[in-house]
Write an enzyme that holds these catalytic residues in place. Structure first.
Site, PDB file in Angstrom:
ATOM      1  CD  GLU A   1      31.272  49.083  46.981  1.00 29.31           C
ATOM      2  OE1 GLU A   1      30.471  48.809  47.894  1.00 29.31           O
ATOM      3  OE2 GLU A   1      32.044  50.038  47.027  1.00 29.31           O
TER       4      GLU A   1
ATOM      5  CB  CYS B   1      23.964  45.787  46.949  1.00 28.20           C
ATOM      6  SG  CYS B   1      23.981  47.418  46.203  1.00 28.20           S
TER       7      CYS B   1
HETATM    8  P1  NAP Z   1      28.405  36.725  42.311  1.00 24.84           P
HETATM    9  O1  NAP Z   1      27.881  35.396  42.011  1.00 24.84           O
HETATM   10  O2  NAP Z   1      29.400  36.857  43.382  1.00 24.84           O
HETATM   11  O3  NAP Z   1      28.965  37.278  40.949  1.00 24.84           O
HETATM   12  C1  NAP Z   1      29.469  38.575  40.840  1.00 24.84           C
HETATM   13  C2  NAP Z   1      30.345  38.680  39.600  1.00 24.84           C
HETATM   14  O4  NAP Z   1      31.503  37.892  39.787  1.00 24.84           O
HETATM   15  C3  NAP Z   1      29.689  38.154  38.334  1.00 24.84           C
HETATM   16  O5  NAP Z   1      30.066  38.977  37.257  1.00 24.84           O
HETATM   17  C4  NAP Z   1      30.302  36.776  38.182  1.00 24.84           C
HETATM   18  O6  NAP Z   1      30.311  36.339  36.848  1.00 24.84           O
HETATM   19  C5  NAP Z   1      31.711  37.063  38.655  1.00 24.84           C
HETATM   20  N1  NAP Z   1      32.464  35.908  39.055  1.00 24.84           N
HETATM   21  C6  NAP Z   1      32.055  34.862  39.763  1.00 24.84           C
HETATM   22  N2  NAP Z   1      33.080  34.003  39.934  1.00 24.84           N
HETATM   23  C7  NAP Z   1      34.158  34.541  39.315  1.00 24.84           C
HETATM   24  C8  NAP Z   1      35.510  34.145  39.129  1.00 24.84           C
HETATM   25  N3  NAP Z   1      35.968  33.024  39.631  1.00 24.84           N
HETATM   26  N4  NAP Z   1      36.322  34.957  38.417  1.00 24.84           N
HETATM   27  C9  NAP Z   1      35.884  36.109  37.906  1.00 24.84           C
HETATM   28  N5  NAP Z   1      34.609  36.533  38.040  1.00 24.84           N
HETATM   29  C10 NAP Z   1      33.769  35.769  38.741  1.00 24.84           C
HETATM   30  O7  NAP Z   1      27.230  37.731  42.660  1.00 24.84           O
HETATM   31  P2  NAP Z   1      25.857  37.966  41.892  1.00 24.84           P
HETATM   32  O8  NAP Z   1      25.009  36.749  42.130  1.00 24.84           O
HETATM   33  O9  NAP Z   1      26.070  38.412  40.493  1.00 24.84           O
HETATM   34  O10 NAP Z   1      25.272  39.196  42.668  1.00 24.84           O
HETATM   35  C11 NAP Z   1      24.561  39.083  43.863  1.00 24.84           C
HETATM   36  C12 NAP Z   1      25.385  39.516  45.033  1.00 24.84           C
HETATM   37  O11 NAP Z   1      25.987  40.776  44.757  1.00 24.84           O
HETATM   38  C13 NAP Z   1      24.577  39.735  46.278  1.00 24.84           C
HETATM   39  O12 NAP Z   1      25.222  39.122  47.346  1.00 24.84           O
HETATM   40  C14 NAP Z   1      24.556  41.228  46.467  1.00 24.84           C
HETATM   41  O13 NAP Z   1      24.481  41.645  47.799  1.00 24.84           O
HETATM   42  C15 NAP Z   1      25.832  41.648  45.849  1.00 24.84           C
HETATM   43  N6  NAP Z   1      25.756  43.009  45.343  1.00 24.84           N
HETATM   44  C16 NAP Z   1      26.472  43.963  45.970  1.00 24.84           C
HETATM   45  C17 NAP Z   1      26.428  45.266  45.509  1.00 24.84           C
HETATM   46  C18 NAP Z   1      27.215  46.350  46.181  1.00 24.84           C
HETATM   47  O14 NAP Z   1      27.332  47.435  45.637  1.00 24.84           O
HETATM   48  N7  NAP Z   1      27.767  46.114  47.341  1.00 24.84           N
HETATM   49  C19 NAP Z   1      25.673  45.588  44.385  1.00 24.84           C
HETATM   50  C20 NAP Z   1      24.955  44.587  43.767  1.00 24.84           C
HETATM   51  C21 NAP Z   1      25.005  43.293  44.256  1.00 24.84           C
HETATM   52  P3  NAP Z   1      29.318  35.186  36.329  1.00 24.84           P
HETATM   53  O15 NAP Z   1      27.951  35.718  36.437  1.00 24.84           O
HETATM   54  O16 NAP Z   1      29.747  34.955  34.952  1.00 24.84           O
HETATM   55  O17 NAP Z   1      29.553  34.012  37.239  1.00 24.84           O
END
Ligand code: NAP
Length: 680
Positions: free
Chosen positions: A258, A297
């Site tokens: 997602e 999102c």
């Molecule tokens: P993100 O930076 O991509 O991080 C998402 C998750 O991935 C976090 O728990 C992060 O942990 C983890 N992560 C990052 N790098 C990783 C790796 N190499 N290995 C394992 N885990 C890793 O996104 P975000 O900033 O938290 O969220 C914002 C984004 O999420 C926006 O683009 C939004 O559109 C999207 N979103 C989508 C939905 C949906 O349902 N489609 C819902 C909510 C948000 P850390 O924080 O520890 O780095």
């Protein structure tokens, strides 16, 4: 607020941080409030604990046991939600935002608990669809079944919903019977930690069912195999990195994504200024831009209005956004809180600047807006920022750049086809909404755009009082979207549970399939109950218990009496010649409902007993006409049983009516509620 080490819960032990831990700051004040991460996390033992302890304990339970467990979790969290609210303010969220994250998460547990009891069997095998007839004689059949995966679900969540984001994945996973390891985003993981602690301390979950990684998950993904599932929510960039891991690809690990999404809303061509739809549109866009400071999102990033009404839309949005109080989310009057961190605000500003190269900012100056609340520092706050792009066909970036904050762009469209083309330029989104009172518009949008969006939300004067909002994913409906949105799907009731189960095609004899599915299959053994089945309690009845009735002759008088009594004097029952002209009938025939009524007369046991009520009929088929002079008899077989509460359960009976030549004339499933105890 003091600095706290945010713990992980690994293989049954809480584990603190080490020097590798990452700092976490308050979104409101910018002060350091915590840290998370420990390089000594033993990811292999966590996976082993889930697979060897959690999985078997969850699989020892049936769907209904697990549904009850989820309901208990929901009740328990509901009793402690105040503590979650208190902690959540530091993420920048307002009390209204808490209702979405915390109450929304608890509500999702309740829905899955209820759906689990209503739509899944009281057993361990889910039957997917009906029996498939594979042989002429019916002695070899097929059936799809679903059983829980034997691995672990690794849930990686985004920062914006530290509670809902976890619970919307956890509910279907636990209902399926699969243990979970939850990895929240580090910036808000302290809220998830408290929620996990509350669930674990409640003692409701079996050991090993739930573990938590606060901070980095190290090499965990490199140790997954084909029985495991990764369910990821976050940015497209992270999703791409993780899902293209050679190890995950080699092991065919299921990966649900997602990710970000350029959601849009269209003001219908009919929704001109002055209509209830126009006002509704302004309200929905304002809400989507400001709830969670636009860090949703599903938030509306692109706003499409008919060319003639674009300036009216911009004026109305400016007025509406000007009334939004931005500030310390702990203050009562605050309507929009902070972004999650100063760093995230810088990201949003960067993305907004890229959009700004193709659009004019018409509302919200990040340098001069009013900030309410004396403790709030400007670092992570932004005002709602509205852009206007008057050339949406050539301004590619406005359809591509997600500023994950209170940022939206208004664009004109020429006609509905143009609006649909623009909608689809998001390259696949989670949700698109259309505010219209014209059902033709809605249908055109479905035909032209549904394939590009996970959810289409239509709203107008008739539905607006009860509508749930453009941005609210509901546990009953699928959440996810094609392409840019990740190509994944979550929730959607039982559909969401299936992501954690394996569908297997089973082939075998009717007896084998009946036994596996605990559902009687025509052709399998018919048992002789010790007494009339209507005198047996729910528990005394067994799958396959069968009653064969004597037969009853149908006469012309019966048909005429029934016609006169009910008023159903349809020609096929009354007029021999007219009936004979009908290709379905040989001549005058008995009413189908007469046959059902006579069938009931043949199989009921009249005295007061364990059968409490007839609650319905399913799958009724009239297969062959019955004429005066024919006779019918009934076979009534216990097909399936589902407990409903502590006193009674539903019995589904397979009913077949046959004529004097043993040809089936009607077939259906009868539903009764049967008491657990004898009543007299
Ligand atoms: P993100 O930076 O991509 O991080 C998402 C998750 O991935 C976090 O728990 C992060 O942990 C983890 N992560 C990052 N790098 C990783 C790796 N190499 N290995 C394992 N885990 C890793 O996104 P975000 O900033 O938290 O969220 C914002 C984004 O999420 C926006 O683009 C939004 O559109 C999207 N979103 C989508 C939905 C949906 O349902 N489609 C819902 C909510 C948000 P850390 O924080 O520890 O780095």
């Amino acid at each position: 607020m003091s600095v706290q080490a945010v713990h992980s819960f690994a293989a049954g032990q809480w584990m603190g941080t080490d020097s590798s831990a990452r700092e976490i700051h308050s979104a409101i004040t910018g002060e350091l409030i915590g840290c998370a991460g420990n390089s000594a996390l033993d990811v292999e033992s966590m996976l082993g604990h889930a697979r060897e302890v959690g999985g078997p304990r969850l699989r020892a339970l049936g769907f209904h046991d697990r549904a009850r467990m989820i309901k208990s979790l929901a009740l328990h969290l509901g009793e402690h939600k105040q503590a979650l609210y208190e902690l959540s303010f530091a993420t920048g969220a307002t009390q209204k935002d808490h209702l979405i994250d915390i109450d929304g998460g608890i509500g999702t547990l309740f829905v899955f608990a209820s759906k689990g009891r209503r739509e899944l069997p009281d057993g361990k095998v889910y039957l997917d669809g009906d029996i498939e007839q594979l042989s002429r004689g019916g002695s070899f059949l097929g059936q799809h079944v679903c059983t829980p995966l034997h691995g672990v679900a690794v849930h990686i969540n985004a920062f914006n919903f530290p509670v809902w984001g976890m619970l919307e994945k956890l509910a279907p996973t636990l209902l399926a019977g699969v243990p979970a390891i939850v990895k929240p985003a580090t910036s808000t993981c302290y809220v998830t930690e408290l929620c996990v602690k509350l669930m674990l301390d409640s003692g409701i979950l079996p050991e090993g069912a739930l573990q938590l990684v606060s901070g980095s998950m190290g090499s965990m993904l490199d140790h997954l195999d084909s029985q495991d599932v990764v369910s990821f929510t976050g940015s497209a960039a992270t999703a791409l990195t993780l899902r293209s891991s050679p190890h995950l690809l080699k092991k065919s690990v299921r990966f649900i994504a997602e990710q970000d999404s350029l959601n849009a809303s269209v003001l219908g061509p009919d929704a001109v200024p002055g209509t209830p739809e126009f006002e509704l549109f302004i309200k929905e866009v304002t809400q989507e831009m400001t709830t969670k400071a636009g860090q949703k999102c599903t938030a509306i990033r692109r706003v499409f209005a008919p060319e003639a009404h674009t300036s009216a839309v911009i004026d109305a949005l400016k007025l509406s956004l000007a009334s939004i109080t931005v500030g310390d989310p702990r203050e009562k009057n605050t309507q929009m809180g902070a972004l999650v961190s100063a760093a995230h605000k810088q990201d949003v500003l960067q993305q907004a600047a890229l959009i700004g190269a193709h659009a004019e900012r018409v509302f919200g100056n990040p340098d001069t807006f009013t900030l309410h609340g004396k403790h709030a520092q400007r670092d992570a706050f932004l005002p709602p920022m509205l852009f206007h792009c008057d050339s949406p066909d050539t301004a590619g970036p406005v359809h591509d750049i997600e500023a994950f904050g209170p940022v939206s762009t208004v664009m004109p469209y020429r006609d509905l086809d143009h609006a649909i083309t623009l909608l689809n330029r998001g390259q696949g989104s989670l949700v698109a909404s259309v505010i219209t009172h014209d059902a033709d518009v809605a249908r055109e949008v479905v035909l032209g755009a549904a394939a590009f969006h996970g959810r289409l939300y239509f709203n107008n004067r008739e539905s607006m009082q009860e509508s749930t909002g453009h941005g609210a994913p509901l546990p009953h409906l699928v959440h996810g979207g094609p392409g840019r949105a990740g190509g994944g799907e979550e929730m959607g009731g039982v559909r969401g549970v299936m992501h954690y189960m394996q569908r297997t095609a089973i082939q075998g004899s009717p007896d084998v399939l009946s036994f596996i599915g605990k559902r009687w299959v025509p052709g399998s053994v018919e048992r002789q109950p010790p007494a009339h089945p209507f005198t047996c309690t729910y528990h005394e009845l067994e799958i396959g218990d069968t009653l064969n009735t004597p037969s009853r002759l149908i006469s012309t008088e019966d048909i005429e009496h029934f016609a006169e009594f009910t008023g159903d004097t349809f020609y096929a029952h009354m007029d021999e010649e007219a009936a004979a002209r009908n290709p379905f009938f040989p001549g005058r025939v008995a009413h189908g409902y007469l046959l059902l009524s006579f069938a009931a007369g043949l199989f009921v046991e009249p005295d007061e007993g364990p059968v409490l009520a007839n609650t319905g009929l399913d799958k009724l088929n009239f297969m062959k006409p019955v004429e005066a002079g024919d006779s019918i008899k009934v076979r009534l077989t216990v097909k399936h049983k589902t407990p409903r509460n502590d006193e009674y359960g539903e019995v589904r009976w397979h009913v077949t009516l046959t004529n004097q030549d043993d040809e089936p004339v009607a077939e259906y499933e009868l539903l009764t509620m049967n008491a657990f105890e004898h009543r007299l």
